[in-house]
Design a protein around this motif. Structure first.
Motif, PDB file in Angstrom:
ATOM      1  N   GLY A 144      10.138 -24.761   7.012  1.00 11.58           N
ATOM      2  CA  GLY A 144      10.482 -24.356   8.365  1.00 11.58           C
ATOM      3  C   GLY A 144      11.457 -25.319   9.021  1.00 11.58           C
ATOM      4  O   GLY A 144      12.421 -25.777   8.417  1.00 11.58           O
ATOM      5  N   TRP A 145      11.142 -25.649  10.262  1.00 11.11           N
ATOM      6  CA  TRP A 145      12.004 -26.503  11.073  1.00 11.11           C
ATOM      7  C   TRP A 145      11.734 -27.974  10.791  1.00 11.11           C
ATOM      8  O   TRP A 145      10.603 -28.380  10.549  1.00 11.11           O
ATOM      9  N   ASN A 146      12.795 -28.794  10.831  1.00 12.14           N
ATOM     10  CA  ASN A 146      12.708 -30.249  10.849  1.00 12.14           C
ATOM     11  C   ASN A 146      12.111 -30.837   9.566  1.00 12.14           C
ATOM     12  O   ASN A 146      11.376 -31.811   9.607  1.00 12.14           O
ATOM     13  N   PHE A 147      12.461 -30.275   8.422  1.00 17.64           N
ATOM     14  CA  PHE A 147      11.948 -30.782   7.156  1.00 17.64           C
ATOM     15  C   PHE A 147      12.498 -32.188   6.914  1.00 17.64           C
ATOM     16  O   PHE A 147      13.679 -32.447   7.083  1.00 17.64           O
ATOM     17  N   GLY A 148      11.626 -33.100   6.501  1.00 21.40           N
ATOM     18  CA  GLY A 148      12.039 -34.465   6.184  1.00 21.40           C
ATOM     19  C   GLY A 148      12.132 -35.383   7.380  1.00 21.40           C
ATOM     20  O   GLY A 148      12.757 -36.442   7.296  1.00 21.40           O
ATOM     21  N   CYS A 149      11.501 -35.020   8.492  1.00 28.67           N
ATOM     22  CA  CYS A 149      11.527 -35.884   9.675  1.00 28.67           C
ATOM     23  C   CYS A 149      10.734 -37.157   9.379  1.00 28.67           C
ATOM     24  O   CYS A 149      10.047 -37.259   8.374  1.00 28.67           O
ATOM     25  N   GLY A 150      10.834 -38.116  10.260  1.00 29.50           N
ATOM     26  CA  GLY A 150      10.095 -39.365  10.095  1.00 29.50           C
ATOM     27  C   GLY A 150      10.983 -40.458   9.549  1.00 29.50           C
ATOM     28  O   GLY A 150      12.148 -40.594   9.924  1.00 29.50           O
TER      29      GLY A 150
END
Length: 165
Positions: free
Chosen positions: A59-65
């Motif tokens: 979905g949205w924002n894959f790989g955040c952090g």
């Protein structure tokens, strides 16, 4: 390589790098060894499904952090070759390209993929087939395709891959 096919594992929104590759394993450096810890918080069944299929849809924002490259290299070590998502964290997207992991950011395409679907993607043509149905997306820019085709930024710049560097 700019064409990929595999079986999709679908993940949700905001999958962060600690879910992809937990920080406690940052001392593990070989991608094949990192693969043992891929998606560990989600359980062994998810890791096995990802490794068997080679394609992730998210979905949205894959790989955040965190900006750690381990999240990408662990996927490569596990045989993942393509991630399709509605959106990516900017640093994850760049780490993926730099390491030779194909990434497609397209809301419609990512939303069309269901768990277990057969996925075929031609990055140069901007064409995909998901469970037999055709989908179009904006092709990746030429320089990005060159980096991916070479197997990552290091290989594109030097002509050598990690295996013969």
């Amino acid at each position: 390589m700019v064409q990929f096919e595999g079986t999709a594992t679908v993940l949700g929104d905001d999958v962060d790098t600690d879910i992809i590759f937990p920080a406690r394993y940052l001392a593990v450096l070989r991608p094949q060894d990192q693969a043992r810890h891929l998606f560990e918080p989600l359980g062994e069944a998810v890791r096995e499904q990802v490794m068997a299929g080679g394609v992730i849809a998210a979905g949205w924002n894959f790989g955040c952090g965190s900006s750690r490259e381990h999240a990408v290299t662990a996927m490569l070590g596990a045989g993942v070759r393509l991630v399709v998502a509605k959106s990516f964290s900017r640093i994850f997207f760049r780490n993926a390209v730099n390491n030779g992991l194909a990434v497609v950011m397209n809301e419609e395409l990512a939303g069309a993929v269901r768990d277990g679907d057969a996925v075929q993607v031609d990055l140069r043509a901007g064409q995909a087939r998901v469970a037999g149905a055709g989908h179009a997306f904006p092709p990746l820019p030429g320089p990005v395709l060159e980096i991916l085709a070479a197997g990552g930024l290091w290989a594109a710049k030097t002509g050598m891959t990690g295996a013969n560097a």
